[in-house]
Design a protein around this motif. Structure first.
Motif, short mmCIF file in Angstrom:
data_model
loop_
_atom_site.label_atom_id
_atom_site.label_comp_id
_atom_site.label_asym_id
_atom_site.label_seq_id
_atom_site.Cartn_x
_atom_site.Cartn_y
_atom_site.Cartn_z
N LEU A 257 10.66 21.01 31.61
CA LEU A 257 11.91 20.23 32.52
C LEU A 257 13.48 19.51 31.33
CD1 LEU A 257 9.89 17.69 34.70
CD2 LEU A 257 11.02 19.73 35.37
N ASP A 258 12.91 19.71 30.04
CA ASP A 258 13.62 19.67 29.44
C ASP A 258 15.13 19.92 29.64
OD1 ASP A 258 12.77 17.29 27.90
OD2 ASP A 258 12.47 18.31 26.39
N PRO A 259 14.90 21.76 29.87
CA PRO A 259 16.44 22.18 30.19
C PRO A 259 16.99 21.61 30.91
CG PRO A 259 14.48 23.72 30.14
CD PRO A 259 13.99 22.74 30.14
N TYR A 260 16.56 21.32 32.19
CA TYR A 260 17.76 21.10 33.48
C TYR A 260 17.81 19.43 32.88
CZ TYR A 260 15.05 24.43 35.87
OH TYR A 260 14.45 25.48 35.71
N VAL A 261 17.56 17.88 32.79
CA VAL A 261 17.62 17.03 31.88
C VAL A 261 18.72 16.78 30.92
CG1 VAL A 261 16.59 15.99 33.90
CG2 VAL A 261 15.70 16.18 31.07
N GLY A 262 18.13 17.43 29.58
CA GLY A 262 18.37 17.64 28.32
C GLY A 262 17.85 16.93 27.02
N GLY A 263 16.90 17.10 27.38
CA GLY A 263 15.60 16.27 26.59
C GLY A 263 15.06 15.41 27.28
N GLY A 264 13.90 15.26 26.50
CA GLY A 264 13.28 13.43 26.53
C GLY A 264 12.09 14.19 27.20
N VAL A 265 11.53 14.13 28.71
CA VAL A 265 10.80 14.90 28.88
C VAL A 265 9.42 14.63 28.17
CG1 VAL A 265 9.48 15.75 31.21
CG2 VAL A 265 12.79 15.57 30.84
N LYS A 266 9.85 15.20 27.09
CA LYS A 266 8.57 15.56 27.11
C LYS A 266 7.71 14.49 25.95
CE LYS A 266 6.49 18.17 23.11
NZ LYS A 266 6.59 19.92 21.77
N ASP A 267 8.79 13.53 25.37
CA ASP A 267 8.24 12.21 25.22
C ASP A 267 7.99 10.93 26.40
OD1 ASP A 267 8.10 12.81 22.72
OD2 ASP A 267 9.60 12.84 22.38
N VAL A 268 8.22 11.06 27.99
CA VAL A 268 8.58 10.44 28.97
C VAL A 268 6.06 10.56 29.31
CG1 VAL A 268 9.09 9.39 30.98
CG2 VAL A 268 10.71 10.44 28.65
N ALA A 269 6.61 11.76 29.18
CA ALA A 269 5.32 12.44 30.38
C ALA A 269 4.50 11.40 29.95
CB ALA A 269 5.14 14.08 30.29
N PRO A 270 3.91 11.26 28.41
CA PRO A 270 2.36 10.58 28.97
C PRO A 270 2.72 9.57 29.10
CG PRO A 270 3.35 12.32 26.56
CD PRO A 270 4.36 11.83 27.51
N PHE A 271 3.83 8.90 29.01
CA PHE A 271 3.77 7.24 29.50
C PHE A 271 3.70 7.35 31.62
CE2 PHE A 271 4.66 7.04 25.46
CZ PHE A 271 3.25 6.27 24.43
N VAL A 272 4.12 8.07 31.63
CA VAL A 272 4.79 8.37 33.66
C VAL A 272 3.01 8.78 33.51
CG1 VAL A 272 5.08 9.91 34.94
CG2 VAL A 272 6.73 9.73 33.53
N ILE A 273 2.08 9.91 32.70
CA ILE A 273 0.39 9.98 33.51
C ILE A 273 -0.26 8.33 32.65
CG2 ILE A 273 -1.45 10.94 32.21
CD1 ILE A 273 0.33 12.95 31.19
N LEU A 274 0.35 7.79 31.81
CA LEU A 274 -0.08 6.35 31.60
C LEU A 274 -0.04 4.89 32.98
CD1 LEU A 274 -0.86 4.29 29.56
CD2 LEU A 274 0.92 3.28 29.73
N VAL A 275 1.02 5.15 33.80
CA VAL A 275 1.33 4.73 34.91
C VAL A 275 0.66 4.45 35.91
CG1 VAL A 275 2.83 3.75 36.44
CG2 VAL A 275 3.75 3.55 33.60
N LEU A 276 0.35 6.39 36.01
CA LEU A 276 0.29 6.43 37.91
C LEU A 276 -1.62 6.40 37.12
CD1 LEU A 276 1.99 10.16 37.93
CD2 LEU A 276 1.73 7.99 39.22
N ILE A 277 -2.12 6.42 35.94
CA ILE A 277 -3.46 6.10 36.21
C ILE A 277 -4.20 4.86 36.38
CG2 ILE A 277 -4.10 5.87 33.66
CD1 ILE A 277 -6.20 9.14 35.79
N LEU A 278 -3.44 3.84 35.48
CA LEU A 278 -3.87 2.55 35.85
C LEU A 278 -3.40 2.00 37.07
CD1 LEU A 278 -1.58 0.78 32.70
CD2 LEU A 278 -4.41 1.26 33.53
N LEU A 279 -2.48 2.96 38.08
CA LEU A 279 -2.67 2.13 39.32
C LEU A 279 -3.80 2.75 40.29
CD1 LEU A 279 1.06 3.57 40.43
CD2 LEU A 279 -0.23 0.68 40.27
N VAL A 280 -3.89 4.70 40.28
CA VAL A 280 -5.12 4.95 40.76
C VAL A 280 -6.64 4.82 40.35
CG1 VAL A 280 -5.59 6.99 41.33
CG2 VAL A 280 -3.24 6.92 40.95
N ARG A 281 -7.13 4.71 38.71
CA ARG A 281 -7.74 5.02 38.47
C ARG A 281 -8.32 3.85 37.09
NH1 ARG A 281 -12.68 7.43 39.57
NH2 ARG A 281 -14.23 7.63 37.58
N PRO A 282 -7.68 2.55 37.45
CA PRO A 282 -7.65 1.85 35.57
C PRO A 282 -8.58 1.29 34.69
CG PRO A 282 -7.22 0.56 37.79
CD PRO A 282 -7.97 1.68 38.07
N TYR A 283 -10.00 2.38 35.39
CA TYR A 283 -11.19 2.58 34.06
C TYR A 283 -11.16 4.11 33.76
CZ TYR A 283 -13.02 3.43 38.52
OH TYR A 283 -12.65 3.47 39.57
#
Lengths: 294, 257
Positions: A257-283
């Motif tokens: 994804l980085d080539p399309y948006v000019g970088g930074g996705v790599k650092d954000v991806a883990p925290f997208v997981i964080l938010v998703l998992i808290l929504l779906v399976r908080p424990y």
């Protein structure tokens, strides 16, 4: 296909190192129910201890490594004894604030002692990259992964089979009952902090060996939150699997994804997981589901 | 000679006086019961004995030693075992692992040997396992469930596993906090039988706190009655049953008496 494999394999390697640092978090949370926001700083201090022993004092890698083990264990025990023992029974938010404050103090101390300049280690492993089929892995990353996994396995065996490890698991399960089994719960807390700090410090040593060290190295420690939230705050197995998943996902996100948006996705991806998992399976995937009986 | 003696035990939480100068002593091999209405201070006594509460005044002498200021783990190591009113088992573990933890303080192998799971630690573990199988698991008739996780067991069985874990400690004195609370008639009968068997075969002194007066009257050697933190009566079951203070505490004063 080449790219896919390359990203997958190096993601797994990075994930193994995340798993080790996350283990440092889980060991403390499991035994004491304290969320340690200074895990990343334990990691950074571990790297600096190694730097002091190996570069400033000029010791060979093995004794310098032992100094990291001893120094980190001592750091963990002192923090527990001097600060957190007195926070027993305080609200979670106060304890969290204490560990956040601790992380700032440790960062500041590192700047005072070692300055904020970039430092690096002497080469520890053979320099030649490791080639598996068509995949090439940097030697520091490969060997870092191997060391991280070895440490995780040692910790896991220790917890499963040793008298001490069983007592620690018992303490994590029920403190009152542990006390009445003759287990000194305060000693277990102290040991949990020592182990947690050692695991984090070894992670810091590996990360420092890959990319060099600075006092703000501990920021990488924030990535363990997606890892432990995903795996379950109190699960060693979850920390390992969570580490792999986060490592691989961030690598794929960065590679594709980085080539399309000019970088930074790599650092954000883990925290997208964080938010998703808290929504779906908080424990988390393997965490203990707290059930309140009303 | 008593195995456990409590002298003038007083305890308060803030302004609330929970125990007031309670004294009693328990003879070796005895089943000693502490009863009383809700809030009488029964569980507080157990918590003082176990070391979870620190008394304001008074002493606790266990087996000739003053244990008043020892931590709970030290007291456990000296031979004071306990079961809890709200079951306190290690939930993620199997029945067998829970019971083995009871014997934890008796394993002597040091940290290093234990870490490596080597030689002596391994032999100790094997011997312990045999002992637990013979003396605890068979005794309490829980052979069939020993590999099961404790969380999946019925309530009565969990209580029995907790008792098994306490027995694995090889205690001199066993403190039981409401061992039959919430049990049906059959489970209660089983538990009463086990308690009597323990007394008969193990030379373990048992101190019980209980609401179920029928069982207590049947199995106890002596009973102490508490009300509002004070001892109001003590004696054999038939004596206690007729004691006017006890009748007053449980049933209330007769109007216009």
């Amino acid at each position: 296909m080449d790219i896919f494999l390359q990203l997958l394999v190096s993601g797994i390697a990075v994930g193994g190192i995340y798993a080790l640092i996350a283990l440092g978090f889980v060991l403390i949370y499991k035994a004491t129910s304290i969320i340690n926001f200074a895990t990343g700083e334990f990691m950074m201090i571990g790297a600096y201890i190694f730097y002091s022993a190996a570069v400033l004092a000029g010791w060979p890698p093995v004794p310098a490594f032992l100094v990291v083990l001893g120094g980190a264990a001592l750091l963990g025990m002192v923090v527990e004894f001097a600060i957190l023992r007195h926070m027993l029974g305080q609200p979670t938010i106060s304890i969290v604030m204490v560990t956040i404050g601790l992380s700032s103090i440790l960062t500041g101390l590192a700047e005072i002692i070692w300055s904020s300049d970039f430092k690096s280690f002497p080469p520890l492993f053979p320099r030649a990259p490791i080639i598996i089929g068509e995949v090439v892995i940097r030697s520091n990353l490969f060997w870092g992964f191997v060391v991280a996994m070895a440490v995780v396995v040692v910790f896991a065996l220790f917890f499963k089979y040793s008298k001490f490890g069983v007592a620690m698991r018992a303490t994590a399960g029920d403190q009152l009952a542990s006390y009445s089994m003759g287990i000194d719960v305060r000693v277990m807390f102290s040991v949990a902090w020592a182990f947690g700090a050692v695991a984090a410090a070894l992670g810091g040593l590996i990360i420092g060996n890959i990319g060099g060290i600075q006092p703000n190295l501990g920021h990488i420690g924030l990535k363990i939150f997606p890892v432990v939230i995903l795996g379950g705050l109190d699960s060693i197995g979850g920390a390992v699997l969570g580490g792999f998943i986060v490592g691989v996902v961030e690598n794929f996100a960065g590679g594709y994804l980085d080539p399309y948006v000019g970088g930074g996705v790599k650092d954000v991806a883990p925290f997208v997981i964080l938010v998703l998992i808290l929504l779906v399976r908080p424990y988390g995937l393997f965490g203990r589901e707290e059930i309140e009986r009303l | 000679m008593s195995i456990l003696a409590v002298e003038d035990l007083s305890l308060s939480f803030g302004g609330l006086q929970v125990l007031q100068e309670v004294s009693f002593s328990v003879a070796p091999g005895e089943i000693f019961a502490i009863i009383g209405p809700n809030g009488a201070g029964k569980t507080s006594i157990l918590n003082c004995l176990g070391g979870f509460y620190r008394q304001d005044r008074g002493r606790i002498i266990f087996d000739g030693q003053d244990i008043s200021t020892l931590t709970p783990d030290r007291r456990a190591a000296l031979g004071l075992a306990r079961t809890f009113q709200n079951i306190a088992l290690f939930r993620g573990m199997t029945v067998l692992d829970n019971i083995k933890l009871g014997a934890h303080h008796r394993l002597r192998s040091g940290l290093l040997a234990a870490a490596l799971y080597w030689g002596r630690a391994h032999r100790e573990e094997m011997a312990l396992r045999r002992e637990i199988e013979d003396e605890v698991i068979d005794f309490l008739e829980i052979e069939s469930i020993r590999k099961q996780p404790v969380g999946a067991l019925a309530y009565g069985l969990q209580k029995r596993v907790e008792l098994a874990r306490a027995l694995a400690m090889r205690p001199k004195v066993l403190l039981m906090d409401e061992p039959v609370a919430g049990m049906n008639a059959e489970e209660t009968e089983d538990m009463a039988r086990f308690i009597l068997d323990i007394q008969e075969e193990r030379e373990i002194t048992i101190i019980i706190i209980e609401h179920d007066l029928h069982m207590i009257m049947d199995i106890s050697d002596r009973i102490m009655v508490l009300n509002f933190g004070r001892r109001i009566a003590e004696g054999r079951p038939d004596e206690v049953r007729r004691h006017p203070e006890v009748i007053k505490a449980y049933i209330g004063e007769q109007k216009g008496g």
